[in-house]
Enzyme design. Structure first.
Site, PDB file in Angstrom:
ATOM      1  N   HIS A 176      13.869 -15.077  24.683  1.00 22.80           N
ATOM      2  CA  HIS A 176      12.620 -15.829  24.827  1.00 22.80           C
ATOM      3  C   HIS A 176      12.860 -16.896  25.892  1.00 22.80           C
ATOM      4  CE1 HIS A 176      10.974 -14.128  21.038  1.00 22.80           C
ATOM      5  NE2 HIS A 176      12.259 -14.047  20.733  1.00 22.80           N
TER       6      HIS A 176
ATOM      7  N   HIS B 145       9.134  -7.633  17.242  1.00 20.67           N
ATOM      8  CA  HIS B 145      10.071  -8.212  16.286  1.00 20.67           C
ATOM      9  C   HIS B 145       9.713  -7.636  14.912  1.00 20.67           C
ATOM     10  CE1 HIS B 145      10.916 -11.138  19.397  1.00 20.67           C
ATOM     11  NE2 HIS B 145      11.679 -11.887  18.625  1.00 20.67           N
TER      12      HIS B 145
ATOM     13  N   GLU C 281      13.502  -8.945  10.766  1.00 23.51           N
ATOM     14  CA  GLU C 281      14.389 -10.109  10.956  1.00 23.51           C
ATOM     15  C   GLU C 281      14.424 -10.843   9.608  1.00 23.51           C
ATOM     16  OE1 GLU C 281      12.872 -13.055  13.720  1.00 23.51           O
ATOM     17  OE2 GLU C 281      14.763 -14.164  13.772  1.00 23.51           O
TER      18      GLU C 281
ATOM     19  N   ASP D 177      17.241 -17.092  21.528  1.00 25.01           N
ATOM     20  CA  ASP D 177      16.867 -18.442  21.990  1.00 25.01           C
ATOM     21  C   ASP D 177      18.155 -19.243  22.207  1.00 25.01           C
ATOM     22  OD1 ASP D 177      13.792 -18.405  21.489  1.00 25.01           O
ATOM     23  OD2 ASP D 177      14.665 -17.634  19.639  1.00 25.01           O
TER      24      ASP D 177
HETATM   25  N1  HPA Z   1      11.744 -14.517  15.967  1.00 20.47           N
HETATM   26  C1  HPA Z   1      10.426 -14.549  16.033  1.00 20.47           C
HETATM   27  N2  HPA Z   1       9.762 -15.256  16.941  1.00 20.47           N
HETATM   28  C2  HPA Z   1      10.454 -15.942  17.839  1.00 20.47           C
HETATM   29  C3  HPA Z   1      11.829 -15.957  17.811  1.00 20.47           C
HETATM   30  C4  HPA Z   1      12.515 -15.195  16.836  1.00 20.47           C
HETATM   31  O1  HPA Z   1      13.760 -15.143  16.740  1.00 20.47           O
HETATM   32  N3  HPA Z   1      12.227 -16.747  18.849  1.00 20.47           N
HETATM   33  C5  HPA Z   1      11.099 -17.190  19.464  1.00 20.47           C
HETATM   34  N4  HPA Z   1      10.016 -16.704  18.839  1.00 20.47           N
HETATM   35 ZN    ZN Z   2      13.284 -13.194  19.163  1.00 19.42          ZN
END
Ligand code: HPA
Ligand code: ZN
Length: 329
Positions: free
Chosen positions: A13, A195, A198, A277
């Site tokens: 990101h 995504h 997670e 990040d």
């Molecule tokens: N997950 C979801 N959204 C995000 C992330 C992440 O790790 N980093 C920045 N936006």
């Molecule tokens: Zn991410």
């Protein structure tokens, strides 16, 4: 040395590369004061309980990104650091809705990133493209408008828009809400990634594949809860963009050794390593590789295998992939 291998970074990101010193420098340029004494006090807050607690600070800090030059400087600093980490190709995420919310147009964001991408090619030989992400915890009609605006901005600026992604708070925000916007992205010729898995369940991964047509899954480490899904991902060679230091800092696992990294590899999955990040999670791609190396004892051949996976998983042109693969031999 990880630095000698040509890695593609596929889960990054760009707003997550915003270092505390740079945040303070931009705020000073704009004559704004921040509610912290200095970069060290801000950095001391980078202790997160989970994904939402990180996102709060991440969205707050990007408030000082205003002009095309700010986005160019942000991405320029990342490319210089990524080059030192051995990154040869980047598909960077950006969150346009987080910027339009304070009146910064998609065109400003894309034009700034485009300038940095051109400079990274000239200075470092890094190739790069942009994946605009839908904020999944925002309304669907906002995502629809974002897609139209980034397509127009890319056409107007020549910025290399590669795809549409899905990010932000995951739990309670299943992928299917955005089926239509992802279908329109495909019609416009964009790649699709999301995504999933997670903090959310393996079921979100299945939805991202079946409903959004995702070609890669970002994170995805929860898939191990679902053996049939693992088997499908392996068979269809759908890549997972794993981010080890992120998983530790967002408390998905307590210690890196608890990450099921060997299990993912042993299941035959197309695993790639990425930094997510890096300014917030304690390191860039080389730091992530070093952490994996010491936690799991990865050898040279395994590191080269991860570089090879990243090339295969990328959306680079066939010619660029061949060039990068040749550097592995
Ligand atoms: N997950 C979801 N959204 C995000 C992330 C992440 O790790 N980093 C920045 N936006
Ligand atoms: Zn991410």
């Amino acid at each position: 040395m990880p630095g000698a291998l040509p890695f593609c970074e596929l889960h990054l990101h760009i707003e997550g590369t915003f270092e505390p010193e740079t945040i303070f420098a931009l705020a000073a340029e704009q004559g704004r004061t921040l509610p912290y004494d200095g970069p060290a006090e801000l950095a001391a807050r980078y202790e997160f309980a989970n994904l939402p607690s990180f996102l709060e600070l991440y969205y707050e800090n990007m408030g000082v990104l205003r002009s095309e030059r700010d986005f160019e400087a942000l991405a320029g600093a990342y490319f210089a650091r990524a080059h030192r980490a051995g990154v040869a190709h980047v598909e960077l995420f950006v969150d346009p809705q987080a910027h339009t919310a304070r009146g910064v147009a998609e065109r400003t964001v894309l034009a700034g990133l485009h300038r940095a991408i051109e400079a990274a090619g000239e200075r470092f030989g890094i190739s790069a493209g942009i994946i605009a992400c839908v904020l999944r915890d925002r309304p669907v009609d906002e995502a629809e408008r974002m897609l139209d605006a980034v397509l127009e901005a890319a056409a107007g600026t020549g910025a290399p828009l590669l795809g549409l992604g899905l990010d932000s708070a995951e739990l309670g925000f299943p992928p299917h809400r955005f089926a239509r916007v992802f279908e329109r992205a495909a019609d416009a010729g964009l790649h699709r990634v999301a995504h999933a898995g997670e903090e959310g369940p393996a079921d979100y991964v299945r939805e991202a594949l079946d409903v959004l047509g995702a070609e890669r899954i970002d994170h995805g480490i929860r898939v191990l809860d679902d053996p049939a899904l693992v088997e499908r991902l392996a068979r269809e060679r759908i890549p997972l963009t794993v981010c080890p230091l992120s998983n530790v800092r967002l408390r998905v696992v307590d210690r890196i050794e608890e990450l099921p990294f060997r299990e993912l590899l042993d299941a035959g999955l197309l695993v790639t390593v990425n930094s997510d990040d890096p300014a917030y999670f304690g390191g860039y791609l080389d730091d992530n590789l070093a952490a994996l190396r010491s936690a799991f004892g990865l050898d040279e051949a395994e590191l080269a295998g991860l570089a090879r996976n990243s090339i295969e998983a990328s959306f680079a042109s066939a010619a660029r992939k061949a060039e990068l693969l040749a550097r592995l031999r």
